[in-house]
Design a protein around this motif. Structure first.
Motif, PDB file in Angstrom:
ATOM      1  N   GLU A 272      45.615  41.566  40.372  1.00 53.41           N
ATOM      2  CA  GLU A 272      46.358  42.544  41.172  1.00 53.41           C
ATOM      3  C   GLU A 272      45.910  43.940  40.757  1.00 53.41           C
ATOM      4  N   VAL A 273      45.566  44.769  41.758  1.00 54.80           N
ATOM      5  CA  VAL A 273      44.949  46.066  41.469  1.00 54.80           C
ATOM      6  C   VAL A 273      45.558  47.160  42.335  1.00 54.80           C
ATOM      7  N   LEU A 274      45.440  48.389  41.857  1.00 53.38           N
ATOM      8  CA  LEU A 274      45.759  49.538  42.690  1.00 53.38           C
ATOM      9  C   LEU A 274      44.719  49.634  43.811  1.00 53.38           C
ATOM     10  N   PRO A 275      45.136  49.833  45.052  1.00 53.79           N
ATOM     11  CA  PRO A 275      44.158  49.910  46.149  1.00 53.79           C
ATOM     12  C   PRO A 275      43.069  50.948  45.916  1.00 53.79           C
ATOM     13  N   VAL A 276      43.397  52.055  45.281  1.00 55.04           N
ATOM     14  CA  VAL A 276      42.420  53.117  45.071  1.00 55.04           C
ATOM     15  C   VAL A 276      41.291  52.690  44.130  1.00 55.04           C
ATOM     16  N   ALA A 277      41.506  51.622  43.345  1.00 52.07           N
ATOM     17  CA  ALA A 277      40.512  51.192  42.358  1.00 52.07           C
ATOM     18  C   ALA A 277      39.815  49.894  42.733  1.00 52.07           C
ATOM     19  N   GLU A 278      40.152  49.288  43.873  1.00 50.80           N
ATOM     20  CA  GLU A 278      39.703  47.924  44.154  1.00 50.80           C
ATOM     21  C   GLU A 278      38.185  47.797  44.228  1.00 50.80           C
ATOM     22  N   ARG A 279      37.489  48.751  44.840  1.00 49.65           N
ATOM     23  CA  ARG A 279      36.031  48.635  44.991  1.00 49.65           C
ATOM     24  C   ARG A 279      35.331  48.717  43.641  1.00 49.65           C
ATOM     25  N   ARG A 280      35.819  49.599  42.771  1.00 40.60           N
ATOM     26  CA  ARG A 280      35.186  49.685  41.454  1.00 40.60           C
ATOM     27  C   ARG A 280      35.425  48.405  40.661  1.00 40.60           C
ATOM     28  N   ILE A 281      36.620  47.828  40.780  1.00 42.32           N
ATOM     29  CA  ILE A 281      36.914  46.593  40.057  1.00 42.32           C
ATOM     30  C   ILE A 281      36.070  45.444  40.607  1.00 42.32           C
ATOM     31  N   VAL A 282      35.865  45.400  41.916  1.00 41.93           N
ATOM     32  CA  VAL A 282      34.958  44.404  42.500  1.00 41.93           C
ATOM     33  C   VAL A 282      33.571  44.542  41.887  1.00 41.93           C
ATOM     34  N   ARG A 283      33.076  45.781  41.771  1.00 40.27           N
ATOM     35  CA  ARG A 283      31.737  45.998  41.206  1.00 40.27           C
ATOM     36  C   ARG A 283      31.675  45.593  39.735  1.00 40.27           C
ATOM     37  N   GLN A 284      32.754  45.812  38.985  1.00 39.32           N
ATOM     38  CA  GLN A 284      32.758  45.412  37.574  1.00 39.32           C
ATOM     39  C   GLN A 284      32.633  43.896  37.426  1.00 39.32           C
ATOM     40  N   PHE A 285      33.323  43.156  38.288  1.00 44.56           N
ATOM     41  CA  PHE A 285      33.184  41.701  38.231  1.00 44.56           C
ATOM     42  C   PHE A 285      31.792  41.264  38.678  1.00 44.56           C
ATOM     43  N   GLU A 286      31.249  41.914  39.680  1.00 42.29           N
ATOM     44  CA  GLU A 286      29.894  41.573  40.141  1.00 42.29           C
ATOM     45  C   GLU A 286      28.870  41.834  39.040  1.00 42.29           C
ATOM     46  N   ALA A 287      29.103  42.856  38.227  1.00 38.88           N
ATOM     47  CA  ALA A 287      28.200  43.137  37.112  1.00 38.88           C
ATOM     48  C   ALA A 287      28.251  42.034  36.056  1.00 38.88           C
TER      49      ALA A 287
ATOM     50  N   GLY B 176      33.293  32.210  40.380  1.00 41.07           N
ATOM     51  CA  GLY B 176      32.064  32.118  39.599  1.00 41.07           C
ATOM     52  C   GLY B 176      32.230  32.428  38.128  1.00 41.07           C
ATOM     53  N   LEU B 177      33.469  32.482  37.653  1.00 38.93           N
ATOM     54  CA  LEU B 177      33.707  32.713  36.225  1.00 38.93           C
ATOM     55  C   LEU B 177      33.877  31.384  35.498  1.00 38.93           C
ATOM     56  N   GLN B 178      33.340  31.306  34.316  1.00 32.50           N
ATOM     57  CA  GLN B 178      33.658  30.216  33.393  1.00 32.50           C
ATOM     58  C   GLN B 178      34.391  30.859  32.224  1.00 32.50           C
ATOM     59  N   ILE B 179      35.682  30.621  32.170  1.00 30.91           N
ATOM     60  CA  ILE B 179      36.528  31.365  31.233  1.00 30.91           C
ATOM     61  C   ILE B 179      36.606  30.590  29.917  1.00 30.91           C
ATOM     62  N   THR B 180      35.648  30.845  29.062  1.00 30.57           N
ATOM     63  CA  THR B 180      35.568  30.126  27.790  1.00 30.57           C
ATOM     64  C   THR B 180      36.530  30.681  26.750  1.00 30.57           C
ATOM     65  N   ASP B 181      36.933  31.941  26.900  1.00 32.12           N
ATOM     66  CA  ASP B 181      37.868  32.570  25.963  1.00 32.12           C
ATOM     67  C   ASP B 181      38.933  33.293  26.784  1.00 32.12           C
ATOM     68  N   PRO B 182      39.979  32.573  27.225  1.00 28.22           N
ATOM     69  CA  PRO B 182      40.982  33.186  28.097  1.00 28.22           C
ATOM     70  C   PRO B 182      41.682  34.392  27.466  1.00 28.22           C
ATOM     71  N   LEU B 183      41.992  34.312  26.184  1.00 25.03           N
ATOM     72  CA  LEU B 183      42.669  35.430  25.533  1.00 25.03           C
ATOM     73  C   LEU B 183      41.814  36.694  25.563  1.00 25.03           C
ATOM     74  N   LEU B 184      40.526  36.547  25.306  1.00 21.69           N
ATOM     75  CA  LEU B 184      39.633  37.703  25.279  1.00 21.69           C
ATOM     76  C   LEU B 184      39.467  38.294  26.675  1.00 21.69           C
ATOM     77  N   LEU B 185      39.221  37.448  27.669  1.00 24.41           N
ATOM     78  CA  LEU B 185      38.999  37.963  29.018  1.00 24.41           C
ATOM     79  C   LEU B 185      40.274  38.603  29.574  1.00 24.41           C
TER      80      LEU B 185
ATOM     81  N   ALA C 129      29.893  37.505  38.686  1.00 22.38           N
ATOM     82  CA  ALA C 129      30.907  36.824  39.493  1.00 22.38           C
ATOM     83  C   ALA C 129      30.888  37.358  40.924  1.00 22.38           C
ATOM     84  N   GLN C 130      31.606  36.683  41.800  1.00 25.03           N
ATOM     85  CA  GLN C 130      31.777  37.132  43.176  1.00 25.03           C
ATOM     86  C   GLN C 130      33.238  37.507  43.352  1.00 25.03           C
ATOM     87  N   ALA C 131      33.485  38.733  43.783  1.00 26.92           N
ATOM     88  CA  ALA C 131      34.843  39.238  43.910  1.00 26.92           C
ATOM     89  C   ALA C 131      35.090  39.712  45.340  1.00 26.92           C
ATOM     90  N   THR C 132      36.227  39.306  45.896  1.00 27.00           N
ATOM     91  CA  THR C 132      36.599  39.700  47.252  1.00 27.00           C
ATOM     92  C   THR C 132      38.051  40.148  47.273  1.00 27.00           C
TER      93      THR C 132
END
Length: 228
Positions: free
Chosen positions: A137-152, A180-189, A155-158
Motif C-alpha cells: 500500500e503506497v501514497l499515490p504520489v510515490a507509486e511510480r517511483r516505488i514501481v521502479r524500485q521493485f523493477e530495479a 517475481g520475488l522469492q522472499i528468502t528473508d521475510p523479516l529483512l525485506l 521484479a514486476q510491479a503493477t
C-alpha cells in the motif's frame, strides 16, 4: 472416502478457531470467505465475548448482523486473539496478506493482539513466499517511483486496478502488486520496503507473524504452531 470440498475445509477451520476465543475478551477479526465461516461459528458463543475489532467493512457488516458489537481499534488497548486468513503462509508462520486490500488495518490489528491465529486451506502453505503477488500500500504520489524500485530488484510491479482506474483502499491509498520475488528473508525485506518513502504498509507479515495456523486438509484440520 470422498474428498472434502474447499468450502467444507473452510468450515472446518472456522469451527476449529473457536478454541482460541476466550470468554470476556475483545477479539480481532479479518476478512474473506474463510473468516466468514469462523464468524458464523462465533455466533454460537457471541454472548461470551465483549466485542470485536474488524479489518474490513464486509466483516463489520456481518458481525453486526450476528449481533456482535464492533469496536474502533483506538478504543481497545489489547486484543486477546486475531483470527484471519492469509494469501500465503510458510513453515515459520510468515505470511503474505493484502489480496483484499486491507493490509494496513490487518497489520495494526495483528500488532494489537496477543495471538494471531491464521485459518487457511492447505493450498496457502508454501515453502517460500512470493508466488502470490506481494501487495504494497503506497501514497499515490510515490507509486511510480516505488514501481521502479521493485523493477530495479528484477521484479514486476503493477498498480492494482478497479473499474479501469487505480484501486483506492479504505485509506485513500493505492496498491502496488509485485510479482517475481522469492522472499528468502521475510523479516529483512519487510524492514527494507517499509523504509521506502511513500510506502504505507508492505504485505509481508513477518514481525506480525502467525502464532498458530489452522490448516484445512483432506485429513481434517492440521494445527501448525510457530516459535515466537
Amino acid at each position: 472416502m470422498q474428498a472434502l470440498s474447499q468450502q467444507q475445509l473452510k468450515t472446518l477451520v472456522g469451527e476449529a478457531a473457536l478454541e482460541y476465543v476466550s470468554g470476556g475478551e475483545i477479539i480481532g477479526v479479518g476478512t474473506g470467505s474463510t473468516v466468514n465461516c469462523f464468524l458464523h461459528a462465533l455466533e454460537r458463543i457471541r454472548d461470551r465475548i465483549k466485542g470485536a475489532v474488524s479489518t474490513s467493512p464486509a466483516s463489520t457488516a456481518l458481525l453486526r448482523e450476528l449481533g456482535i458489537p464492533v469496536l474502533d481499534p483506538n478504543d481497545v488497548d489489547e486484543l486477546g486473539v486475531y483470527i484471519d486468513g492469509a494469501d500465503e503462509i510458510d513453515h515459520h508462520g510468515y505470511m503474505i496478506k493484502g489480496g483484499g486490500a486491507a493490509l494496513t488495518l490487518e497489520k495494526i490489528v495483528a500488532a494489537q493482539s496477543r495471538r494471531f491465529v491464521c485459518i487457511a486451506d492447505e493450498s496457502k502453505l508454501v515453502d517460500l513466499l512470493g508466488t502470490f503477488p506481494l501487495p504494497v500500500e503506497v501514497l499515490p504520489v510515490a507509486e511510480r517511483r516505488i514501481v521502479r524500485q521493485f523493477e530495479a530488484m528484477g521484479a514486476q510491479a503493477t498498480i492494482r486496478q478497479c473499474g479501469g482506474a487505480a484501486l483506492l483502499t479504505n485509506h485513500g491509498m493505492h496498491i502496488v502488486d509485485v510479482r517475481g520475488l522469492q522472499i528468502t528473508d521475510p523479516l529483512l525485506l519487510e524492514a527494507q520496503v517499509s523504509q521506502w518513502p511513500g510506502v504505507v504498509t508492505v504485505g509481508i507479515f513477518a514481525r506480525q507473524k502467525a502464532h498458530v495456523c489452522l490448516l484445512g486438509t483432506g485429513q481434517g484440520v492440521r494445527t501448525l504452531t510457530f516459535c515466537a
